[in-house]
Design an enzyme around this catalytic site. Structure first.
Site, PDB file in Angstrom:
ATOM      1  N   HIS A 164       0.819  -1.212   0.000  1.00 34.55           N
ATOM      2  CA  HIS A 164       0.000   0.000   0.000  1.00 34.55           C
ATOM      3  C   HIS A 164       0.853   1.261   0.000  1.00 34.55           C
ATOM      4  O   HIS A 164       1.965   1.271   0.506  1.00 34.55           O
ATOM      5  CB  HIS A 164      -0.893   0.035   1.247  1.00 34.55           C
ATOM      6  CG  HIS A 164      -1.788  -1.148   1.374  1.00 34.55           C
ATOM      7  ND1 HIS A 164      -2.064  -1.728   2.579  1.00 34.55           N
ATOM      8  CD2 HIS A 164      -2.467  -1.869   0.449  1.00 34.55           C
ATOM      9  CE1 HIS A 164      -2.881  -2.749   2.404  1.00 34.55           C
ATOM     10  NE2 HIS A 164      -3.128  -2.860   1.116  1.00 34.55           N
TER      11      HIS A 164
ATOM     12  N   LYS B 157       6.573   6.213   7.381  1.00 34.24           N
ATOM     13  CA  LYS B 157       6.121   5.312   8.442  1.00 34.24           C
ATOM     14  C   LYS B 157       7.313   4.784   9.228  1.00 34.24           C
ATOM     15  O   LYS B 157       8.398   4.600   8.681  1.00 34.24           O
ATOM     16  CB  LYS B 157       5.376   4.117   7.845  1.00 34.24           C
ATOM     17  CG  LYS B 157       4.129   4.471   7.095  1.00 34.24           C
ATOM     18  CD  LYS B 157       3.513   3.240   6.446  1.00 34.24           C
ATOM     19  CE  LYS B 157       2.291   3.631   5.633  1.00 34.24           C
ATOM     20  NZ  LYS B 157       1.757   2.486   4.891  1.00 34.24           N
TER      21      LYS B 157
ATOM     22  N   TYR C 258       2.515   0.798  13.642  1.00 33.79           N
ATOM     23  CA  TYR C 258       3.262   1.778  12.863  1.00 33.79           C
ATOM     24  C   TYR C 258       2.786   3.192  13.108  1.00 33.79           C
ATOM     25  O   TYR C 258       1.625   3.446  13.376  1.00 33.79           O
ATOM     26  CB  TYR C 258       3.267   1.450  11.376  1.00 33.79           C
ATOM     27  CG  TYR C 258       1.927   1.293  10.702  1.00 33.79           C
ATOM     28  CD1 TYR C 258       1.416   2.295   9.903  1.00 33.79           C
ATOM     29  CD2 TYR C 258       1.197   0.123  10.837  1.00 33.79           C
ATOM     30  CE1 TYR C 258       0.197   2.146   9.247  1.00 33.79           C
ATOM     31  CE2 TYR C 258      -0.021  -0.035  10.194  1.00 33.79           C
ATOM     32  CZ  TYR C 258      -0.515   0.979   9.402  1.00 33.79           C
ATOM     33  OH  TYR C 258      -1.726   0.834   8.769  1.00 33.79           O
TER      34      TYR C 258
ATOM     35  N   ASP D 121      -6.987  -6.099  -1.684  1.00 31.69           N
ATOM     36  CA  ASP D 121      -5.604  -6.334  -2.072  1.00 31.69           C
ATOM     37  C   ASP D 121      -5.467  -7.299  -3.253  1.00 31.69           C
ATOM     38  O   ASP D 121      -4.429  -7.317  -3.920  1.00 31.69           O
ATOM     39  CB  ASP D 121      -4.785  -6.834  -0.882  1.00 31.69           C
ATOM     40  CG  ASP D 121      -4.480  -5.725   0.110  1.00 31.69           C
ATOM     41  OD1 ASP D 121      -4.814  -4.554  -0.172  1.00 31.69           O
ATOM     42  OD2 ASP D 121      -3.906  -6.020   1.171  1.00 31.69           O
TER      43      ASP D 121
END
Length: 181
Positions: free
Chosen positions: A62, A72, A132, A170
């Site tokens: 992603h 991130k 995250y 996905d």
């Protein structure tokens, strides 16, 4: 904390110093001052996320586009994953190359993923808690992704294809060659 460069510019492995004793363990998972001094990067994390995944679950690859790109800092709280990033910065010398690392609750490593990267992971243990930090808010209409088994990337996900589990979303992600960046 030790911060190690990867072969991809701007992508770093953070290795905390863990203090163990008879009570358990302690480590500092992030220190902005140390991060900035070593990397030269200024990052302000504004959103924390966490997922729980079963063995074989692939989340990704992603990324956010435009004004909603995200840097991130990722880590595993419990379990083990193979974490994967793909450089989508058109002017980068590692454009469309990927880097992977095993993150788990034993090594306590973290991966800093700069803006302009696709990110994903597969759970290698029976389950994993994945956490995250992001430096920008999630924006649904700016979300995009790359199919996990893109032949141009040839990522070794470490598990047999029969074990891989994907969300419906996905399953429909694009090939890297079809992205309009």
């Amino acid at each position: 904390m030790e911060i190690q460069s990867t072969f991809i510019d701007g992508c770093f492995i953070l290795k905390p110093r863990v203090f163990d004793d008879k009570r358990g363990s302690f480590f500092e998972s992030f220190n902005q001052k140390v991060f900035e001094e070593i990397t030269g990067l200024k990052v302000d994390f504004i959103q924390d996320n966490q997922s729980v995944s079963k063995r074989g679950v692939v989340r990704g690859l992603h990324f956010q586009t435009g004004d909603y790109m995200q840097a991130k800092l990722v880590r595993v709280v419990k379990g083990e994953v193979l974490d994967v990033v793909v450089d989508l910065r058109p002017n980068s010398k590692t454009y469309k190359e990927h880097f992977s690392i095993v993150l788990n609750d034993h090594n306590n490593f973290q991966l800093f993923v700069p803006r302009g990267f696709a990110h994903g992971f597969i759970t290698l243990s029976e389950s994993a808690i994945f956490s995250y930090k992001c430096d920008n808010y999630y924006h649904k209409s700016s979300e995009s992704g790359i199919i996990y088994n893109d032949p141009d990337l040839a990522i070794d996900w470490k598990l047999d294809a029969s074990e891989i589990q994907l969300s419906e979303k996905d399953k429909d992600l694009a090939f890297v060659k079809d992205l309009k960046l």
